[in-house]
Design an enzyme around this catalytic site. Structure first.
Site, PDB file in Angstrom:
ATOM      1  N   TYR A   1       0.548  -1.175   0.060  1.00  0.00           N
ATOM      2  CA  TYR A   1      -0.375   0.397   0.833  1.00  0.00           C
ATOM      3  C   TYR A   1       1.233   1.288  -0.424  1.00  0.00           C
ATOM      4  CZ  TYR A   1      -3.830   3.337   1.201  1.00  0.00           C
ATOM      5  OH  TYR A   1      -5.144   3.929   1.287  1.00  0.00           O
TER       6      TYR A   1
ATOM      7  N   PHE B   1      -8.551  18.991 -25.272  1.00  0.00           N
ATOM      8  CA  PHE B   1      -9.126  17.504 -24.715  1.00  0.00           C
ATOM      9  C   PHE B   1     -10.703  17.627 -24.216  1.00  0.00           C
ATOM     10  CE2 PHE B   1      -9.874  13.365 -23.850  1.00  0.00           C
ATOM     11  CZ  PHE B   1      -9.992  12.573 -25.316  1.00  0.00           C
ATOM     12  N   THR B   2     -11.265  17.089 -24.645  1.00  0.00           N
ATOM     13  CA  THR B   2     -13.026  16.483 -23.819  1.00  0.00           C
ATOM     14  C   THR B   2     -12.823  16.967 -22.315  1.00  0.00           C
ATOM     15  OG1 THR B   2     -12.724  14.600 -23.631  1.00  0.00           O
ATOM     16  CG2 THR B   2     -14.064  15.395 -25.964  1.00  0.00           C
TER      17      THR B   2
ATOM     18  N   PHE C   1     -22.554  11.154 -27.240  1.00  0.00           N
ATOM     19  CA  PHE C   1     -22.350  10.391 -28.427  1.00  0.00           C
ATOM     20  C   PHE C   1     -21.907   8.898 -27.222  1.00  0.00           C
ATOM     21  CE2 PHE C   1     -17.596  11.345 -26.802  1.00  0.00           C
ATOM     22  CZ  PHE C   1     -17.594  11.990 -25.712  1.00  0.00           C
TER      23      PHE C   1
ATOM     24  N   LYS D   1      -2.116   5.781 -23.017  1.00  0.00           N
ATOM     25  CA  LYS D   1      -1.496   5.963 -24.281  1.00  0.00           C
ATOM     26  C   LYS D   1       0.281   6.155 -23.996  1.00  0.00           C
ATOM     27  CE  LYS D   1      -5.219   9.364 -25.157  1.00  0.00           C
ATOM     28  NZ  LYS D   1      -5.653   8.768 -26.875  1.00  0.00           N
TER      29      LYS D   1
ATOM     30  N   ARG E   1     -16.363  11.818 -34.966  1.00  0.00           N
ATOM     31  CA  ARG E   1     -15.684  13.027 -34.230  1.00  0.00           C
ATOM     32  C   ARG E   1     -16.079  13.983 -34.405  1.00  0.00           C
ATOM     33  NH1 ARG E   1     -14.874  12.835 -29.191  1.00  0.00           N
ATOM     34  NH2 ARG E   1     -13.045  11.303 -28.036  1.00  0.00           N
TER      35      ARG E   1
ATOM     36  N   ASP F   1       0.753  18.703 -21.328  1.00  0.00           N
ATOM     37  CA  ASP F   1      -0.102  17.248 -21.691  1.00  0.00           C
ATOM     38  C   ASP F   1       0.258  16.235 -22.325  1.00  0.00           C
ATOM     39  OD1 ASP F   1      -1.703  14.798 -22.210  1.00  0.00           O
ATOM     40  OD2 ASP F   1      -4.211  16.419 -22.606  1.00  0.00           O
TER      41      ASP F   1
HETATM   42  N1  F0G Z   1      -5.324  14.466 -23.021  1.00  0.00           N
HETATM   43  C1  F0G Z   1      -5.172  13.413 -23.766  1.00  0.00           C
HETATM   44  C2  F0G Z   1      -4.930  14.414 -25.081  1.00  0.00           C
HETATM   45  C3  F0G Z   1      -6.205  12.616 -24.341  1.00  0.00           C
HETATM   46  O1  F0G Z   1      -5.545  11.922 -25.192  1.00  0.00           O
HETATM   47  C4  F0G Z   1      -6.479  11.863 -23.232  1.00  0.00           C
HETATM   48  C5  F0G Z   1      -7.512  10.734 -23.294  1.00  0.00           C
HETATM   49  C6  F0G Z   1      -6.587  12.565 -21.951  1.00  0.00           C
HETATM   50  C7  F0G Z   1      -5.933  13.243 -21.784  1.00  0.00           C
HETATM   51  C8  F0G Z   1      -7.560  11.782 -20.707  1.00  0.00           C
HETATM   52  O2  F0G Z   1      -6.580  10.887 -20.284  1.00  0.00           O
HETATM   53  O3  F0G Z   1      -8.214   8.447 -21.363  1.00  0.00           O
HETATM   54  O4  F0G Z   1      -6.406   8.074 -19.483  1.00  0.00           O
HETATM   55  O5  F0G Z   1      -8.184   9.855 -18.987  1.00  0.00           O
HETATM   56  N2  F0G Z   1      -7.977  10.627 -24.835  1.00  0.00           N
HETATM   57  C9  F0G Z   1      -8.525   9.124 -24.911  1.00  0.00           C
HETATM   58  C10 F0G Z   1      -9.083   9.025 -26.282  1.00  0.00           C
HETATM   59  C11 F0G Z   1      -9.809   8.616 -23.586  1.00  0.00           C
HETATM   60  O6  F0G Z   1      -9.816   8.024 -26.697  1.00  0.00           O
HETATM   61  O7  F0G Z   1      -8.646  10.060 -26.999  1.00  0.00           O
HETATM   62  P1  F0G Z   1      -7.796   8.789 -19.613  1.00  0.00           P
END
Ligand code: F0G
Length: 482
Positions: free
Chosen positions: A80, A132-133, A455, A266, A389, A223
């Site tokens: 832990y 990014f979303t 979506f 990623k 997208r 990022d």
């Molecule tokens: N930043 C970028 C540039 C990303 O592409 C993603 C995730 C995140 C942050 C968030 O990271 O998913 O580990 O919480 N992209 C995924 C995609 C969801 O399908 O492009 P996460």
């Protein structure tokens, strides 16, 4: 991956790894794919993976691990607190990025949550090359506004510009002059702009943008989720980097920033995330949030096995033959589609190939979701799962009006080290067939529209009988082929 000249004169990507564990795939006949699409409400997020032949939905958490990563998972230290696994990951991050502090988090958006909660002040701005979303959601949740300061080339679907992800430095300077540096919580730079085609930004642009921030005492945040692709593009496209090794480019980029966070779904061929921090005071400010939302400071919600895999995966990210696999396959796909006259985002970026549904289906109006319709048609014609997208991924305004997206794209992500070239060629062939029959493809309409993140969960149906016609044309042209 290497790019090899064949005796025929053709230049093709050649895998520099072999496959030692396989997963059997299903390629259902077209009638069953059609049934599966109907059950999924014409939304590729709702397909069952067992019905999917090539899953090009995302490159997140689905990259292939190496033998070295799997081996490292066996020595993971389950504790832990004070796990030796954490120390190995921490040391690797210090070696690569040269920052003294690290906070683990269970994935990228968890890192964004912690960053936003401790650094974003209400009423301020967070400029980015592109949003990014999840990054945007966390910033707006804290009451700040995201500003996209991307160069004009970034939003052009076709272009010769090699770094379409570059920050618009003049726009940043104008913002600072107009609002003052104190109105900016931090500047976020995304290495590889996800939503506009995985387009990279150059080391020169990173240096110049972050210098402006330093001159005004503004915090800089990278990022690094898509850093691997961006390293490769800098190595091959940026004159400043031609003589530099991948670790040197990594350090040159890292040296520009105060904070680096990443999704290890990623970066590093694993599953997890975290935040590297240069300054002790900022580290201490964020530290308290990790045990509260993620887990103790030495795992942050990640499995220790995944942490071991990420440590090795980060090392593999320093190997050009490992990180060029995605970009070279994407380049092959984009060039082959382009050569057939199929509209795609150019130049090829990272993450995946992006088909321009607006030009593929000019007869489908945006409020009938051309990118969603094309993603559905592609699954029906091939078993390939892509991601919409476009307008479907937008949210309605509070008054119910529906904003139309800047671009209508079908993203075909290429998870790293997963597919073979013949599988990519199969996808290209089926997209080509669809393009030849594009006039048959019609639009979609909602039968169930959730208010938030429609979506992900929304269900749709085809307008008219275009799916019957498409299926009949497939049988006419491809006979009994699956
Ligand atoms: N930043 C970028 C540039 C990303 O592409 C993603 C995730 C995140 C942050 C968030 O990271 O998913 O580990 O919480 N992209 C995924 C995609 C969801 O399908 O492009 P996460």
């Amino acid at each position: 991956m290497a790019k090899v000249t064949f005796f025929s004169g053709q230049q093709l990507p050649l895998e520099m790894h072999k496959v030692r564990i396989i997963q059997k795939l299903n390629l259902l006949p077209i009638e069953e794919r059609r049934k599966a699409m109907t059950e999924a409400g014409y939304n590729t997020f709702l397909l069952q993976n067992v019905d999917v032949f090539l899953d090009m939905l995302t490159d997140s958490g689905v990259n292939a691990m190496s033998d070295q990563q799997q081996a490292a998972m066996l020595i993971a230290d389950d504790a832990y607190a004070g796990s030796a696994t954490y120390t190995r990951l921490y040391n690797k991050l210090v070696e690569l990025f040269g920052m003294s502090y690290f906070l683990p988090a269970h994935q990228g958006r968890a890192a964004e949550h912690i960053l936003a909660k401790s650094l974003v002040k209400p009423g301020t701005f967070v400029p980015m090359n592109y949003h990014f979303t999840t990054s945007k959601a966390h910033v707006t949740e804290m009451g700040a506004e995201v500003l996209e300061l991307i160069t004009d080339a970034g939003l052009q679907v076709t272009s010769d510009e090699l770094f379409k992800g570059n920050f618009d430095i003049a726009a940043l300077q104008a913002l600072i002059t107009e609002k003052g540096a104190e109105a900016i919580s931090y500047v976020r730079i995304e290495a590889g702009t996800n939503l506009i085609g995985g387009q990279p930004l150059s080391l020169a642009n990173i240096r110049d943008t972050t210098q402006v921030c330093k001159d005004h005492g503004i915090l800089t945040v990278l990022d690094a989720s898509l850093l691997a692709d961006n390293l490769y593009f800098n190595k091959t496209r940026e004159p400043q980097c031609a003589e530099m090794s991948i670790p040197e480019i990594t350090r040159a980029i890292a040296d520009c920033f105060d904070i680096i966070y990443f999704s290890a779904r990623k970066l590093g061929f694993g599953r997890g995330g975290g935040i590297c921090i240069r300054d002790e005071a900022i580290y201490k400010q964020m530290r308290a949030l990790v045990p509260m939302y993620e887990g103790f400071l030495t795992y942050g919600g990640m499995s220790v096995r995944e942490m071991e895999a990420i440590t090795v995966g980060l090392d593999e990210t320093m190997d050009e033959d490992m990180i060029n696999q995605g970009p070279l396959f994407i380049e092959h796909m984009v060039n082959e589609l382009d050569a057939r006259g199929i509209p795609v985002i150019t130049p090829a970026g990272g993450l995946g190939a992006h088909v321009d549904a607006m030009r593929f289906l000019p007869h489908v109006p945006q409020n009938q979701y051309p990118a969603g319709a094309l993603a559905s048609a592609l699954y029906i014609a091939s078993g390939v799962r892509g991601m919409e997208r476009g307008t479907l991924s937008e949210q309605r305004e509070p008054d119910g009006t529906e904003p139309m997206a800047n671009m209508e794209l079908v993203r075909l992500a290429l998870p790293r080290r997963v597919f073979t070239l013949s599988q990519v060629n199969y996808a290209i062939d089926r997209i080509d067939w669809l393009y030849q029959n594009r006039e048959l493809i019609g639009g979609l309409k909602f039968i169930e529209e959730p208010e938030i993140l429609r979506f992900f969960y929304g269900r749709l149906e085809p307008i008219g009988d275009w799916v019957d016609q498409l299926t009949a044309a497939f049988r006419r042209d491809l006979g009994d082929s699956l």
